[in-house]
Design a protein around this motif. Structure first.
Motif, PDB file in Angstrom:
ATOM      1  N   ASP A  90      73.628 -42.800  10.362  1.00  0.00           N
ATOM      2  CA  ASP A  90      72.827 -41.601  10.565  1.00  0.00           C
ATOM      3  C   ASP A  90      71.362 -41.916  10.256  1.00  0.00           C
ATOM      4  O   ASP A  90      71.042 -42.446   9.186  1.00  0.00           O
ATOM      5  N   ALA A  91      70.458 -41.602  11.189  1.00  0.00           N
ATOM      6  CA  ALA A  91      69.037 -41.919  11.039  1.00  0.00           C
ATOM      7  C   ALA A  91      68.428 -41.254   9.809  1.00  0.00           C
ATOM      8  O   ALA A  91      67.631 -41.866   9.090  1.00  0.00           O
ATOM      9  N   ARG A  92      68.803 -40.018   9.551  1.00  0.00           N
ATOM     10  CA  ARG A  92      68.241 -39.314   8.385  1.00  0.00           C
ATOM     11  C   ARG A  92      68.697 -39.982   7.087  1.00  0.00           C
ATOM     12  O   ARG A  92      67.910 -40.158   6.158  1.00  0.00           O
ATOM     13  N   MET A  93      69.966 -40.373   7.038  1.00  0.00           N
ATOM     14  CA  MET A  93      70.476 -41.037   5.839  1.00  0.00           C
ATOM     15  C   MET A  93      69.827 -42.412   5.663  1.00  0.00           C
ATOM     16  O   MET A  93      69.493 -42.811   4.540  1.00  0.00           O
ATOM     17  N   ARG A 149      60.526 -42.370  -2.036  1.00  0.00           N
ATOM     18  CA  ARG A 149      61.263 -41.130  -1.778  1.00  0.00           C
ATOM     19  C   ARG A 149      60.452 -40.128  -0.963  1.00  0.00           C
ATOM     20  O   ARG A 149      60.443 -38.932  -1.243  1.00  0.00           O
ATOM     21  N   GLY A 150      59.729 -40.635   0.021  1.00  0.00           N
ATOM     22  CA  GLY A 150      58.973 -39.765   0.911  1.00  0.00           C
ATOM     23  C   GLY A 150      57.705 -39.210   0.302  1.00  0.00           C
ATOM     24  O   GLY A 150      57.096 -38.293   0.863  1.00  0.00           O
ATOM     25  N   ARG A 176      66.842 -43.253   6.593  1.00  0.00           N
ATOM     26  CA  ARG A 176      65.483 -42.983   6.099  1.00  0.00           C
ATOM     27  C   ARG A 176      65.519 -42.674   4.598  1.00  0.00           C
ATOM     28  O   ARG A 176      64.676 -43.144   3.833  1.00  0.00           O
ATOM     29  N   THR A 177      66.495 -41.897   4.162  1.00  0.00           N
ATOM     30  CA  THR A 177      66.629 -41.546   2.748  1.00  0.00           C
ATOM     31  C   THR A 177      66.896 -42.781   1.901  1.00  0.00           C
ATOM     32  O   THR A 177      66.261 -42.986   0.860  1.00  0.00           O
TER      33      THR A 177
END
Length: 186
Positions: free
Chosen positions: A20-23, A167-168, A25-26
């Motif tokens: 998953d792309a969002r995961m 963390r962003g 990135r996280t």
């Protein structure tokens, strides 16, 4: 019988599922990186964008790389000019990083800069910089990977902490690391 689950051990996603792309990135956001502004172009075409996907590749020859989204407004500028500058930002330059990260990025005329040996602008207030000639470009999925040969470097702002991304979030280092030990690359 399988062993009981340990709540302290995080569960992993089986490899058979797509990542998953969002995961992704996280998880990658847990890796602390420095923050740079890549500048390229000359005169009226000069521009820049904030990037944290930078790394050194080789000392001999001196090579570094960074990645840009394929739809980045800076991509054609780098490809056309054949050169770029990696400007390392200092801890107090968060607003500069944000202005170059915005969709309608900071205008080079609005920041203090001077030309590098390649003619590409160097952010004069940067912690340090590397001026590079574009050596090659590689496909990297939804990004392009730009490999450059370092032809000039400088450290105009010594004894300052870097701007970091974790963390962003952008921020300065909170305290000086005690007992620094060198890392030797094997």
């Amino acid at each position: 019988m399988s062993p009981p689950e340990n709540p302290a051990v995080p569960r992993t996603v089986p490899r058979t599922r797509p990542v998953d792309a969002r995961m992704l990135r996280t998880v990658c956001g847990l890796f602390v990186t420095g923050v740079t502004v890549i500048t390229s172009g000359r005169d009226g075409t000069a521009g820049g964008t904030t990037v944290n996907s930078f790394t050194s590749v080789s000392l001999d020859p001196p090579l570094v790389l960074f990645c840009l989204h394929k739809r980045s407004r800076l991509r054609p500028v780098v490809e056309e000019s054949g050169a770029y500058v990696v400007n390392f930002l200092a801890g107090q330059q968060e607003s500069l990083a944000r202005s170059f990260a915005a969709r309608d990025a900071a205008v080079m005329r609005s920041v203090t800069s001077h030309p590098s040996v390649t003619g590409v602008p160097v952010l004069s207030e940067a912690l340090a910089f590397l001026s590079c000639e574009l050596a090659d470009t590689f496909d990297g999925g939804d990004h392009a990977i730009f490999l450059g040969r370092v032809v000039q470097l400088g450290v105009p702002r010594e004894n300052q902490d870097p701007l970091v991304f974790f963390r962003g979030t952008l921020g300065a280092l909170e305290e000086e690391a005690a007992g620094l030990h060198p890392i030797f690359d094997g």
